[in-house]
Design an enzyme around this catalytic site. Structure first.
Site, PDB file in Angstrom:
ATOM      1  N   ASP B   7       1.218  -2.415   2.268  1.00 27.62           N
ATOM      2  CA  ASP B   7       0.435  -2.332   1.039  1.00 27.62           C
ATOM      3  C   ASP B   7       0.852  -1.088   0.248  1.00 27.62           C
ATOM      4  OD1 ASP B   7      -1.630  -2.755  -0.824  1.00 27.62           O
ATOM      5  OD2 ASP B   7      -2.986  -1.466   0.314  1.00 27.62           O
ATOM      6  N   ASP B   9      -1.276   0.721  -2.774  1.00 32.35           N
ATOM      7  CA  ASP B   9      -2.331   1.700  -3.082  1.00 32.35           C
ATOM      8  C   ASP B   9      -3.077   2.122  -1.826  1.00 32.35           C
ATOM      9  OD1 ASP B   9      -1.705   1.492  -5.789  1.00 32.35           O
ATOM     10  OD2 ASP B   9      -2.943  -0.296  -5.986  1.00 32.35           O
TER      11      ASP B   9
END
Lengths: 180, 180
Positions: B7, B9
């Site tokens: 991922d 953020d």
């Protein structure tokens, strides 16, 4: 629910039609889809046109103007009752296309959530039961079933389940028992 | 090669740090990560700040300015010798972020090909052996192993393999035999 991943260019969006229109206007030429059996546009044009022709798809408005492939909306809407539909497009090859592709999908396929859009490069990262795509390279490492959507450039490719249009997609899935 | 999906953020990009900086500057406030254990920023601010605070991440330059999470570059570069690394980010929630995210990744992670970026919404479309993410909702339908990257908002979540930083990710993968 089983997942159908669906490519964008040449499958739901007629990018080739737009590319040919813009190429023909730029060079006062008359290339049609019939000239492209087994070949890409870059293979049939004079060498000195190549760079500018490649740039056509990198212009900001190219993807905003694409026609919807005939039957794509009706058939995907019907299939979305029985399957989860994702749009999986190799957008990383043309980063300027992101916003136009996002807006085009929302306009023409409002019944598919943006949470089901995937802008990617290599498609072996896609976990789906089916992938409808015009490029067989995406089927190589794909673990589901690849379904080859007919396009001039892939017409001589063999060894895959081929669908010639969206009515053919509807017929194919009508013949597959739905897993719930 | 096994695939690690990562991922963006709160895992490789410190979006929360930037969000707090901008929020604090806007409202002359002093919210820190320590105030956010088990909570998101929206949960600790006055109701009348919510709309504008949400808009902060929708500004064009927000994702261009993010700091890299400490150790992410070195550890991912080392892991990329043994694993195929994909960056899988829920970019569809913030469509204006596409270009900034693409450019940020190229700048800070030049050893990861753009062909291995995935901008998506729902992550159950991701076919990977591991998913390193700070949101457990992405693990629900994911068929590989979810690895929870520690973040203030998830600190009280239990039941997952948790890594507290990138050194912890390195230690975890050092303990897993590599499948070739």
């Amino acid at each position: 629910m089983a997942i159908i991943a669906v490519d964008m260019d040449e499958v739901v969006a007629d990018a080739l039609d737009e590319h040919l229109s813009r190429y023909n206007a730029l060079y006062n030429a008359g290339v049609t889809k019939d000239h492209l059996t087994g070949r890409h546009l870059r293979d049939v044009i004079p060498y000195e046109h190549r760079q500018e022709t490649e740039q056509i798809v990198h212009s900001e408005d190219f993807f905003a103007d694409l026609k919807v492939m005939s039957g794509a909306q009706e058939v995907l809407k019907a299939l979305s009752q029985e399957y989860e539909i994702f749009i999986t497009t190799a957008a990383m090859e043309v980063p300027k296309s992101f916003t136009a592709k996002y807006e085009w999908l929302g306009k023409h396929f409002p019944f598919i959530s943006p949470m089901n859009y995937v802008f990617c490069g290599s498609k072996h990262i896609i976990a789906a039961d089916y992938l409808i795509d015009d490029n067989v390279r995406h089927f190589k490492l794909f673990k589901g079933k690849g379904i080859l959507f007919d396009a001039p450039h892939n017409r001589q490719v063999t060894g895959y389940t081929r669908v010639k249009d969206w009515q053919d997609v509807a017929r194919l899935f009508a013949s597959i028992p739905v897993c719930r």
